[in-house]
Scaffold this active site. Structure first.
Site, PDB file in Angstrom:
ATOM      1  N   HIS A 157       0.607  -1.028   0.168  1.00  0.00           N
ATOM      2  CA  HIS A 157      -0.200  -0.015   0.015  1.00  0.00           C
ATOM      3  C   HIS A 157       0.399   1.229   0.187  1.00  0.00           C
ATOM      4  O   HIS A 157       0.645   2.683  -1.032  1.00  0.00           O
ATOM      5  CB  HIS A 157      -1.659   0.062   1.560  1.00  0.00           C
ATOM      6  CG  HIS A 157      -2.303  -0.610   1.234  1.00  0.00           C
ATOM      7  ND1 HIS A 157      -2.002  -1.890   1.042  1.00  0.00           N
ATOM      8  CD2 HIS A 157      -3.138  -0.175   1.326  1.00  0.00           C
ATOM      9  CE1 HIS A 157      -2.894  -2.438   0.817  1.00  0.00           C
ATOM     10  NE2 HIS A 157      -4.273  -2.150   0.964  1.00  0.00           N
ATOM     11  N   HIS A 178       1.644  -3.699   8.682  1.00  0.00           N
ATOM     12  CA  HIS A 178       2.625  -3.694   8.529  1.00  0.00           C
ATOM     13  C   HIS A 178       3.524  -3.492   9.922  1.00  0.00           C
ATOM     14  O   HIS A 178       2.934  -2.337  10.734  1.00  0.00           O
ATOM     15  CB  HIS A 178       2.880  -3.359   7.293  1.00  0.00           C
ATOM     16  CG  HIS A 178       3.027  -3.440   6.539  1.00  0.00           C
ATOM     17  ND1 HIS A 178       3.187  -4.639   5.866  1.00  0.00           N
ATOM     18  CD2 HIS A 178       1.453  -3.197   5.385  1.00  0.00           C
ATOM     19  CE1 HIS A 178       2.719  -5.150   4.853  1.00  0.00           C
ATOM     20  NE2 HIS A 178       1.276  -3.834   4.316  1.00  0.00           N
TER      21      HIS A 178
END
Length: 368
Positions: free
Chosen positions: A260, A312
């Site tokens: 992303h 993440h």
């Protein structure tokens, strides 16, 4: 002698012989024959000229059709080659998504960074596609249309730029520019994503919600809740994966770097560089910089949401952001023509238009 001389000097000039009726008839027949021959010769010449003109017109029409077909073929070949290159660059991404297996690494049961709960993404996939595809393409389209309209007003019908004709259709300048700008953007986005996927599948770093999604069980039947597994590096385990899909079990090993972050940073940084090069509106100096800041903040928020959603680690987001930003800078400066200075005068003049380039205006000193 004097009398003879004077008589000879006063002798009148000799008149031409009178034409007899036979001579007149023969002369008329010759004149008629000459007229007939001239008439036939003129008719033959006119017929030959008309045939020659028709042949020339046919040859020119055939030559024009051949040139048009060759131009259409060149345009189709160029567009087809560009699409083929994009497909070749994007095909490995599809293979990674469908068939790729990430590197399987072990873990520590007492690793606090892997014990976060699972959360849905704040920036969903459709939002990511909107940020990375719809916004850049829409901005490029709007800017190129405005630039083309302003250029048409300045030229006032005296445009000297190169015209593109395809299938007897005059392709507008803004469409050509959009094709080039969007094509280069798509090429850079594909390369950025491919770089990210290669790192993801090669490293196989576990996500912060690894234990919650995998629910690992060792070969002896113990879990991370047992004290015997504390401080041990575990490699042989199976995932029970209760309430976890097969896609989630695969994605839990694809933490580094953040996809992303790399995708949104490439899109927004490239768009900011594009506005720096192409947006020349003089109405407000701050409007361009405000738009650039807004686009960068969209990428910044997307990257931060990946940490707060426990998708993440912070280092994954940092690495993804750097990959996307570096790819955007390299593509904008070395692949696209955004920052290339146009040549006002070629090194060797090839056309009359090139040889008639006006010199730069300056101060001219004249002396009487």
């Amino acid at each position: 002698m004097s009398n003879e001389t004077s008589s000879s000097e006063t002798t009148p000039l000799r008149r031409p012989e009178t034409q007899t009726p036979n001579n007149v008839a023969q002369s008329n027949r010759q004149t008629t024959a000459n007229v007939v021959n001239n008439t036939h010769s003129n008719n033959n010449n006119n017929y030959g000229d008309s045939v020659e003109v028709r042949l020339q017109e046919g040859d020119s029409t055939q030559q024009q059709q051949t040139t048009t077909m060759d131009t259409n073929k060149r345009i189709l070949c160029r567009v087809g080659l560009d699409i083929l290159i994009l497909l070749c660059a994007g095909f490995p991404i599809l293979l990674f998504f469908l068939l790729g297996e990430p590197y399987k690494r072990g873990f520590f049961c007492d690793d606090e960074s892997l014990k976060h709960p699972f959360h849905d993404s704040t920036v969903r996939n459709w939002m990511l596609y909107f940020i990375g595809a719809v916004i850049p393409v829409g901005v490029i389209l709007i800017v190129e249309v405005i630039i083309s309209q302003n250029k048409a007003k300045q030229d006032n019908g005296n445009a000297t730029s190169r015209r593109y004709v395809f299938m007897n259709y005059d392709v507008p300048d803004w469409l050509i520019e959009c094709y080039k700008k969007v094509g280069i953007y798509a090429f850079g986005a594909v390369l950025s994503q491919l770089t990210t996927d290669i790192a993801k599948y090669s490293i196989g770093r576990l996500r912060p919600h690894f234990i919650a999604v995998c629910q690992p069980q060792m070969n002896d039947g113990t879990t991370c809740n047992d004290a015997s597994n504390v401080g041990k590096y575990i490699q042989d385990f199976t995932c029970k994966g209760v309430d976890s899909s097969a896609r989630m079990l695969k994605e839990m090993r694809l933490s580094f770097p953040s996809g992303h972050s790399s995708f949104t940073f490439f899109a927004m940084v490239y768009l900011a560089l594009y506005l720096q090069a192409r947006m020349t509106w003089r109405g407000s100096k701050l409007l361009r910089h405000l738009l650039q800041f807004a686009f960068i903040m969209v990428a910044w928020y997307t990257a931060l949401s990946r940490v707060s959603d426990y998708k993440h680690h912070w280092s994954d987001v940092l690495a993804g952001s750097l990959i996307g930003s570096i790819c955007a800078i390299v593509v904008a400066n070395y692949v696209s023509d955004l920052f290339q200075k146009p040549n006002t005068k070629p090194y060797l003049a090839r056309t009359v238009q090139d040889m008639n380039v006006q010199p730069p205006q300056g101060i001219t000193i004249t002396s009487n």
